[in-house]
Design a protein around this motif. Structure first.
Motif, mmCIF file in Angstrom:
data_model
loop_
_atom_site.group_PDB
_atom_site.id
_atom_site.type_symbol
_atom_site.label_atom_id
_atom_site.label_comp_id
_atom_site.label_asym_id
_atom_site.label_seq_id
_atom_site.Cartn_x
_atom_site.Cartn_y
_atom_site.Cartn_z
ATOM 1 N N SER A 7 133.944 -31.217 67.572
ATOM 2 C CA SER A 7 133.197 -32.139 66.721
ATOM 3 C C SER A 7 131.945 -32.645 67.434
ATOM 4 O O SER A 7 130.913 -32.852 66.821
ATOM 5 N N ALA A 8 132.073 -32.788 68.778
ATOM 6 C CA ALA A 8 130.887 -33.241 69.521
ATOM 7 C C ALA A 8 129.761 -32.219 69.387
ATOM 8 O O ALA A 8 128.607 -32.566 69.136
ATOM 9 N N SER A 9 130.135 -30.911 69.530
ATOM 10 C CA SER A 9 129.059 -29.915 69.483
ATOM 11 C C SER A 9 128.493 -29.805 68.066
ATOM 12 O O SER A 9 127.316 -29.569 67.878
ATOM 13 N N CYS A 10 129.408 -30.033 67.089
ATOM 14 C CA CYS A 10 128.926 -29.997 65.718
ATOM 15 C C CYS A 10 127.921 -31.125 65.491
ATOM 16 O O CYS A 10 126.862 -30.934 64.913
ATOM 17 N N ASN A 11 128.282 -32.309 66.017
ATOM 18 C CA ASN A 11 127.379 -33.452 65.884
ATOM 19 C C ASN A 11 126.030 -33.195 66.515
ATOM 20 O O ASN A 11 124.993 -33.500 65.942
ATOM 21 N N SER A 12 126.070 -32.643 67.727
ATOM 22 C CA SER A 12 124.791 -32.470 68.407
ATOM 23 C C SER A 12 123.976 -31.385 67.709
ATOM 24 O O SER A 12 122.755 -31.426 67.694
ATOM 25 N N ARG A 13 124.701 -30.418 67.085
ATOM 26 C CA ARG A 13 123.972 -29.411 66.319
ATOM 27 C C ARG A 13 123.281 -30.066 65.108
ATOM 28 O O ARG A 13 122.115 -29.805 64.822
ATOM 29 N N GLN A 14 124.044 -30.942 64.446
ATOM 30 C CA GLN A 14 123.446 -31.660 63.313
ATOM 31 C C GLN A 14 122.244 -32.486 63.766
ATOM 32 O O GLN A 14 121.219 -32.533 63.101
ATOM 33 N N GLN A 15 122.443 -33.133 64.923
ATOM 34 C CA GLN A 15 121.342 -33.959 65.442
ATOM 35 C C GLN A 15 120.112 -33.104 65.740
ATOM 36 O O GLN A 15 118.987 -33.478 65.435
ATOM 37 N N ALA A 16 120.381 -31.925 66.341
ATOM 38 C CA ALA A 16 119.262 -31.035 66.682
ATOM 39 C C ALA A 16 118.547 -30.584 65.409
ATOM 40 O O ALA A 16 117.320 -30.532 65.349
ATOM 41 N N GLU A 17 119.369 -30.287 64.379
ATOM 42 C CA GLU A 17 118.762 -29.845 63.120
ATOM 43 C C GLU A 17 117.931 -30.961 62.492
ATOM 44 O O GLU A 17 116.846 -30.740 61.983
ATOM 45 N N GLN A 18 118.493 -32.167 62.572
ATOM 46 C CA GLN A 18 117.784 -33.325 62.016
ATOM 47 C C GLN A 18 116.453 -33.531 62.746
ATOM 48 O O GLN A 18 115.416 -33.758 62.150
ATOM 49 N N LYS A 19 116.548 -33.395 64.092
ATOM 50 C CA LYS A 19 115.337 -33.572 64.903
ATOM 51 C C LYS A 19 114.278 -32.548 64.540
ATOM 52 O O LYS A 19 113.094 -32.860 64.418
ATOM 53 N N ALA A 20 114.733 -31.286 64.373
ATOM 54 C CA ALA A 20 113.789 -30.214 64.040
ATOM 55 C C ALA A 20 113.139 -30.521 62.692
ATOM 56 O O ALA A 20 111.926 -30.401 62.534
ATOM 57 N N ALA A 21 113.977 -30.974 61.727
ATOM 58 C CA ALA A 21 113.437 -31.301 60.406
ATOM 59 C C ALA A 21 112.416 -32.429 60.526
ATOM 60 O O ALA A 21 111.336 -32.381 59.943
ATOM 61 N N ASP A 22 112.769 -33.447 61.314
ATOM 62 C CA ASP A 22 111.849 -34.574 61.495
ATOM 63 C C ASP A 22 110.525 -34.117 62.085
ATOM 64 O O ASP A 22 109.465 -34.545 61.668
#
Ligand code: HEC
Length: 188
Positions: A7-22
């Motif tokens: 779940s941690a890696s999933c979260n950080s993946r989501q965060q990375a995706e969010q960052k890229a979108a931002d």
């Protein structure tokens, strides 16, 4: 443990995706703001110069009075955004800054801070770009009332804008800012 890591890696993946979108949004809106304000500036300048050549500064004031806002409106239509010029010392009361705008204008007065910014305001993305008194010709209508602005020009300015604040500037001063409001896209 495995589940946690997962779940941690999933979260950080989501965060990375969010960052890229931002960062894509940031880059896209910065570029869009830069080019829209650039086009507006070019069009306005060309029009003021042509009007001055055709009928002198008095005619050019009349032209700005009638055309500056409609020109912004027509580009706003094309680019699906709201284009404004704001100034703490506004000539046209329609260009009066909102409280959030005033804070941005103040920050642009700080050393080395006269540069574009992108902010999120009330669910919108807002681009601001400083407008400076970059040319001596700006002073024909925004310089000192005793000497730099021709008395006939001043008379028309006073007539069209009885509460005018936009005189007394010097070359290099911050005159105001472009404000371009884009609707925030749906998050992806
Ligand atoms: C011929 C006279 C004239 C010249 C030259 C001129 N302006 Fe203006 N300026 C005006 C008028 C008139 C308005 C009000 C326009 C309106 O009604 O929206 C104005 C408005 C503005 C505004 C919008 C904020 C406000 O005060 O309402 C900015 C920013 C501005 N001028 C910057 C400049 C800069 C920078 C230059 C030089 C490149 C310049 N102007 C040259 C007459 C002039």
């Amino acid at each position: 443990m495995v589940a946690l890591l997962g779940s941690a890696s999933c979260n950080s993946r989501q965060q990375a995706e969010q960052k890229a979108a931002d960062s894509i949004d940031t880059l896209a809106f910065m570029k869009a703001g830069d080019s829209i304000s650039g086009i507006m500036q070019e069009v306005l300048l060309k029009n003021v110069m042509q009007a001055t050549k055709a009928g002198g500064p008095v005619f050019a004031v009349e032209f700005c009075n009638e055309r500056a806002v409609p020109l912004s409106d027509s580009l706003s239509e094309i680019y699906k955004c709201r284009i404004q010029r704001i100034s703490d010392k506004y000539r046209n009361p329609a260009n009066k800054p909102a409280p959030a705008d005033l804070a941005v204008l103040e920050s642009m007065e700080l050393p080395d801070q006269a540069k574009p910014v992108l902010l999120s305001e009330a669910g919108n993305i807002v681009y601001y770009k400083p407008i400076k008194i970059a040319m001596p010709s700006c002073l024909n209508c925004h310089g000192s009332e005793n000497g730099q602005i021709d008395p006939n020009t001043m008379q028309v300015i006073k007539q069209k804008y009885p509460a005018d604040n936009a005189t007394g500037y010097r070359e290099g001063d911050l005159r105001g800012a472009w404000k371009i409001t884009f609707q925030k896209p749906e998050q992806y």
